[in-house]
Write a protein that holds these residues in place. Structure first.
Motif, PDB file in Angstrom:
ATOM      1  N   ILE A 112       0.834  -1.214   0.000  1.00 17.98           N
ATOM      2  CA  ILE A 112       0.000   0.000   0.000  1.00 17.98           C
ATOM      3  C   ILE A 112       0.860   1.251   0.000  1.00 17.98           C
ATOM      4  O   ILE A 112       0.516   2.261  -0.619  1.00 17.98           O
TER       5      ILE A 112
ATOM      6  N   THR B  11      -5.330   7.317   0.562  1.00 17.44           N
ATOM      7  CA  THR B  11      -5.305   6.010  -0.100  1.00 17.44           C
ATOM      8  C   THR B  11      -6.050   4.975   0.733  1.00 17.44           C
ATOM      9  O   THR B  11      -6.865   4.197   0.214  1.00 17.44           O
TER      10      THR B  11
ATOM     11  N   LEU C 241      -9.378   2.991  -0.458  1.00 10.26           N
ATOM     12  CA  LEU C 241      -9.426   1.527  -0.492  1.00 10.26           C
ATOM     13  C   LEU C 241     -10.576   0.986   0.365  1.00 10.26           C
ATOM     14  O   LEU C 241     -11.202  -0.018   0.029  1.00 10.26           O
TER      15      LEU C 241
ATOM     16  N   PHE D 163      -4.388   1.816  -8.760  1.00 13.09           N
ATOM     17  CA  PHE D 163      -4.156   0.819  -7.711  1.00 13.09           C
ATOM     18  C   PHE D 163      -3.841  -0.553  -8.337  1.00 13.09           C
ATOM     19  O   PHE D 163      -3.052  -1.326  -7.779  1.00 13.09           O
TER      20      PHE D 163
ATOM     21  N   ILE E 130      -4.580  -3.792  -5.970  1.00 11.47           N
ATOM     22  CA  ILE E 130      -5.770  -4.574  -6.333  1.00 11.47           C
ATOM     23  C   ILE E 130      -5.307  -5.778  -7.165  1.00 11.47           C
ATOM     24  O   ILE E 130      -4.651  -5.595  -8.191  1.00 11.47           O
TER      25      ILE E 130
END
Length: 330
Positions: free
Chosen positions: A150, A254, A258, A324, A330
């Motif tokens: 991440i 972020t 998410l 992402f 992802i």
């Protein structure tokens, strides 16, 4: 003890019960005085163990010293190392070297702080599916490899690490433990009375409801205050280390995005020990001007002209999803 008193009382005859009731009635002032003295002792103990944190100037209740923190930290560290024995990442791993490099950068930039110099920092990297980082008492940092998926760059990594280091500098683990022990003494008598006066099932329900109320009304909000405090101090540590601290906002934005995309667990802030990702994003944005001034005063080079916050906010929801995917989140 409460159940024991209840069982003892049921074995007494009606005559004995009346005698005990009269005995209590005749000494009611003394009994109330004992409760008052107990409360006074706790209050005096609390007041005499308040101290002002040198970094935040906030008054806090502490009953442990630095030596006890080291002993506690070593004990908890051994437990966590044993629990993650199969997940430990070797020190030769590139991620370990990267993390160590960022930590050392923060430490060198903040060596003017006595608490930084006095702490024996350690780093443990674990290979678990949880996107998490945390710190144990005494400066023992744990980071999961999964969170690096991440984190976009070393600036964001520094923000996460500085946050954990701030927890240690602010003695949050000792403060939380001190606070919990004080609560234990405060609620000991009410819990005893509940179990002594009510049937077991009723006492259990009252006990559980009481604990949940205290947790929601006090413990969790208190924990969120400590998290916000670590965010604020961590931002300052990163600023002095010449990190692009604007990435702090991007990181939490972020995490918020998410979560909104249902790729992270849903948030219920009022029953969480941490503030929501969006709240942290907003708060750090509000503190950014001051932090950037601190960074400038620390002799750091000028920040890049392109603000990473603008780059993030300019992307549409679809563009965020594509971005992402490109990063492998992802």
């Amino acid at each position: 003890m409460g159940r024991g008193i209840k069982k003892w009382w049921t074995r007494k005859s009606e005559k004995e019960k009346e005698e005990y009731k009269q005995w209590v009635k005749d000494r009611s002032n003394i009994i109330l005085g004992c409760f008052g003295l107990y409360g006074l002792i706790l209050f005096i103990y609390y007041v005499t163990h308040l101290e002002t944190d040198p970094l935040t100037k906030r008054s806090r209740f502490l009953i442990f010293n630095k030596e006890q923190e080291k002993q506690l930290g070593q004990m908890v560290l051994e437990i966590h190392l044993k629990a993650h024995k199969k997940d430990l990442v070797p020190k030769t791993h590139p991620a370990y070297k990267r993390l160590l490099r960022v930590i050392e950068k923060i430490l060198v930039a903040n060596k003017d702080l006595k608490s930084i110099r006095d702490t024996e920092w350690t780093l443990t990297v674990i290979n678990t599916p949880l996107s998490n980082s945390y710190i144990l008492p005494g400066g023992n940092i744990f980071v999961s490899l999964d969170i690096l998926k991440i984190i976009e760059n070393d600036d964001q990594l520094a923000i996460v690490l500085a946050h954990e280091m701030a927890h240690s500098l602010l003695l949050h683990s000792l403060e939380s433990l001190s606070d919990q022990l004080l609560w234990d003494f405060l609620i000991a008598v009410p819990i005893l009375l509940v179990w002594a006066l009510f049937p077991d099932v009723t006492a259990f329900i009252i006990h559980m409801i009481g604990e949940r109320i205290i947790n929601i009304m006090y413990n969790l909000p208190y924990s969120r205050v400590l998290e916000n405090e670590a965010d604020e101090v961590g931002l300052k540590l990163a600023a002095k280390a010449c990190i692009d601290i604007r990435e702090a906002v991007v990181f939490w934005a972020t995490m918020r995005t998410l979560t909104e995309m249902h790729l992270l667990p849903p948030e219920l802030p009022w029953i969480s020990s941490h503030p929501s990702h969006g709240d942290r994003e907003k708060k750090l944005n509000e503190e950014m001007t001051t932090a950037i001034e601190l960074r400038k005063d620390s002799g750091c080079p000028i920040l890049p002209a392109v603000d990473p916050r603008n780059k993030f906010y300019e992307r549409s929801a679809k563009e965020q999803e594509i971005y992402f995917k490109q990063r492998g989140i992802i």
